[in-house]
Design a protein around this motif. Structure first.
Motif, PDB file in Angstrom:
ATOM      1  N   ALA A 196       0.816  -1.215   0.000  1.00  0.00           N
ATOM      2  CA  ALA A 196       0.000   0.000   0.000  1.00  0.00           C
ATOM      3  C   ALA A 196       0.849   1.265   0.000  1.00  0.00           C
ATOM      4  CB  ALA A 196      -0.931   0.001   1.215  1.00  0.00           C
TER       5      ALA A 196
ATOM      6  N   ARG B  35      -0.633   7.937 -12.499  1.00  0.00           N
ATOM      7  CA  ARG B  35      -1.134   8.781 -11.415  1.00  0.00           C
ATOM      8  C   ARG B  35      -2.603   9.140 -11.646  1.00  0.00           C
ATOM      9  NH1 ARG B  35       0.956  11.834  -7.231  1.00  0.00           N
ATOM     10  NH2 ARG B  35      -0.780  12.911  -6.217  1.00  0.00           N
TER      11      ARG B  35
ATOM     12  N   ALA C  36      -4.737   6.140 -10.816  1.00  0.00           N
ATOM     13  CA  ALA C  36      -4.849   5.918  -9.377  1.00  0.00           C
ATOM     14  C   ALA C  36      -5.804   6.911  -8.740  1.00  0.00           C
ATOM     15  CB  ALA C  36      -3.470   6.019  -8.728  1.00  0.00           C
ATOM     16  N   GLU C  37      -5.760   8.170  -9.178  1.00  0.00           N
ATOM     17  CA  GLU C  37      -6.658   9.183  -8.625  1.00  0.00           C
ATOM     18  C   GLU C  37      -8.095   8.899  -9.002  1.00  0.00           C
ATOM     19  OE1 GLU C  37      -5.029  12.799 -10.139  1.00  0.00           O
ATOM     20  OE2 GLU C  37      -3.630  13.042  -8.442  1.00  0.00           O
TER      21      GLU C  37
ATOM     22  N   GLU D  28      -9.411   5.902  -9.655  1.00  0.00           N
ATOM     23  CA  GLU D  28      -9.864   4.749  -8.879  1.00  0.00           C
ATOM     24  C   GLU D  28     -10.223   5.161  -7.453  1.00  0.00           C
ATOM     25  OE1 GLU D  28      -7.011   1.653  -8.993  1.00  0.00           O
ATOM     26  OE2 GLU D  28      -7.202   1.316 -11.152  1.00  0.00           O
ATOM     27  N   ALA D  29      -9.410   6.040  -6.869  1.00  0.00           N
ATOM     28  CA  ALA D  29      -9.690   6.504  -5.512  1.00  0.00           C
ATOM     29  C   ALA D  29     -10.982   7.301  -5.461  1.00  0.00           C
ATOM     30  CB  ALA D  29      -8.526   7.351  -5.009  1.00  0.00           C
ATOM     31  N   LYS D  30     -11.217   8.107  -6.501  1.00  0.00           N
ATOM     32  CA  LYS D  30     -12.440   8.909  -6.552  1.00  0.00           C
ATOM     33  C   LYS D  30     -13.663   8.023  -6.690  1.00  0.00           C
ATOM     34  CE  LYS D  30     -14.609  12.701  -9.118  1.00  0.00           C
ATOM     35  NZ  LYS D  30     -14.447  13.661 -10.258  1.00  0.00           N
TER      36      LYS D  30
ATOM     37  N   SER E 121     -14.027   5.025  -5.747  1.00  0.00           N
ATOM     38  CA  SER E 121     -14.239   4.209  -4.549  1.00  0.00           C
ATOM     39  C   SER E 121     -14.570   5.067  -3.332  1.00  0.00           C
ATOM     40  CB  SER E 121     -12.990   3.363  -4.258  1.00  0.00           C
ATOM     41  OG  SER E 121     -11.889   4.206  -3.964  1.00  0.00           O
TER      42      SER E 121
ATOM     43  N   GLU F 226      -8.803   3.646  -0.744  1.00  0.00           N
ATOM     44  CA  GLU F 226      -7.841   2.938  -1.580  1.00  0.00           C
ATOM     45  C   GLU F 226      -7.740   1.480  -1.132  1.00  0.00           C
ATOM     46  OE1 GLU F 226      -4.080   4.721  -2.182  1.00  0.00           O
ATOM     47  OE2 GLU F 226      -4.890   6.754  -2.379  1.00  0.00           O
ATOM     48  N   TYR F 227      -8.068   0.580  -2.047  1.00  0.00           N
ATOM     49  CA  TYR F 227      -7.991  -0.844  -1.747  1.00  0.00           C
ATOM     50  C   TYR F 227      -6.670  -1.401  -2.264  1.00  0.00           C
ATOM     51  CZ  TYR F 227     -12.979  -0.225  -0.949  1.00  0.00           C
ATOM     52  OH  TYR F 227     -14.185   0.218  -0.473  1.00  0.00           O
TER      53      TYR F 227
ATOM     54  N   ASP G 296     -12.254  -4.496  -1.878  1.00  0.00           N
ATOM     55  CA  ASP G 296     -13.282  -3.683  -2.528  1.00  0.00           C
ATOM     56  C   ASP G 296     -14.594  -4.474  -2.562  1.00  0.00           C
ATOM     57  OD1 ASP G 296     -14.878  -2.165  -4.184  1.00  0.00           O
ATOM     58  OD2 ASP G 296     -13.296  -1.748  -5.631  1.00  0.00           O
TER      59      ASP G 296
END
Length: 244
Positions: A74, A121, A124-125, A127-129, A131, A135-136, A189
């Motif tokens: 992580a 990047r 990743a941003e 995916e975080a948004k 979810s 962050e999984y 997730d």
């Protein structure tokens, strides 16, 4: 996008200078540190939290791959490997490196590597948004004897409780992760994995069909033919998810 924090790790001073010079003037990259070995790099990553590490493969002592094995999945930054040897390319991408640059570094090739870092990047941003900011983990570090092996979440078909461990079932093997099932469930997730029994979690898209069994229980068959018991507590929820 804010400037990406960069750590440069290479035992050759000229190699470090070359990377730093190429990043100079690029507003979306900011060099926050340089290291000449893996031990110093591990400390710098913990203290500086870089977004990107330009990492030499061959260094005295612990090499670049050994450094990555020391880091919790992580907390791993994006990695661009640097090396004079092309034979490490496959291993670099197995380690989920964003890119792999051969020395001496070509300017155009370096620019393409930066584009790949930017794309990683943004992904990743996003995916975080999607979810909700959570962050999984994308991988788990599993100890096998004296080695640490990376088990990618995308490869996991289903998970079973084995005492204080979890068995992560992939197409080729079963990885033993020292973590109880209830704790691991909270780190996965919920759009991808679902509890189907007190001792079983399944990856939803691996389920081929669901059939009723006795006592309102059910049986799930995965695409690889694996058959899993689904208890009545979870069977209706799984049916609804599969229907969607």
């Amino acid at each position: 996008m804010t400037a990406l924090r960069v750590l440069v790790v290479d035992d050759e001073p000229l190699a470090r200078e070359g990377v730093v010079a190429r990043l100079a003037g690029r507003a979306d990259f900011m060099v926050v540190g340089e290291c000449a070995n893996a031990d110093d790099a591990a400390r710098a990553i913990a203290e500086l939290s870089p977004d990107v590490v330009f990492l030499d493969v061959r260094m005295p002592g612990v090499d670049g791959f050994g450094l990555l094995e020391r880091l919790a999945p992580a907390r791993r930054p994006h990695v661009v490997f640097l090396t004079a040897y092309d034979r490490f390319a496959l291993r670099a991408f197995d380690a989920e490196a964003v890119d792999y640059l051969l020395k001496p570094i070509d300017d155009d090739r370096f620019a393409r590597a930066l584009e790949r870092v930017r794309a990683a990047r943004r992904s990743a941003e996003l995916e975080a948004k999607e979810s909700g900011g959570v962050e999984y983990p994308a991988r788990f570090a599993v100890r096998v004897g004296r080695r640490v092996v990376v088990a990618h979440v995308s490869d996991i078909d289903w998970i079973e409780a084995i005492g204080d461990y979890c068995g992560l079932h992939t197409a080729s093997k079963v990885h033993l992760l020292r973590e109880p099932l209830h704790a691991l469930e909270g780190r996965l997730d919920p759009r991808v994995f679902m509890r189907v029994h007190r001792s079983t979690i399944v990856r939803i898209d691996r389920v081929a069909d669901l059939r009723a069994a006795t006592n309102r229980d059910a049986v799930a068959r995965l695409h690889d033919g694996t058959v899993l018991k689904v208890s009545r507590t979870y069977s209706e929820g799984l049916r609804k998810v599969l229907a969607r």
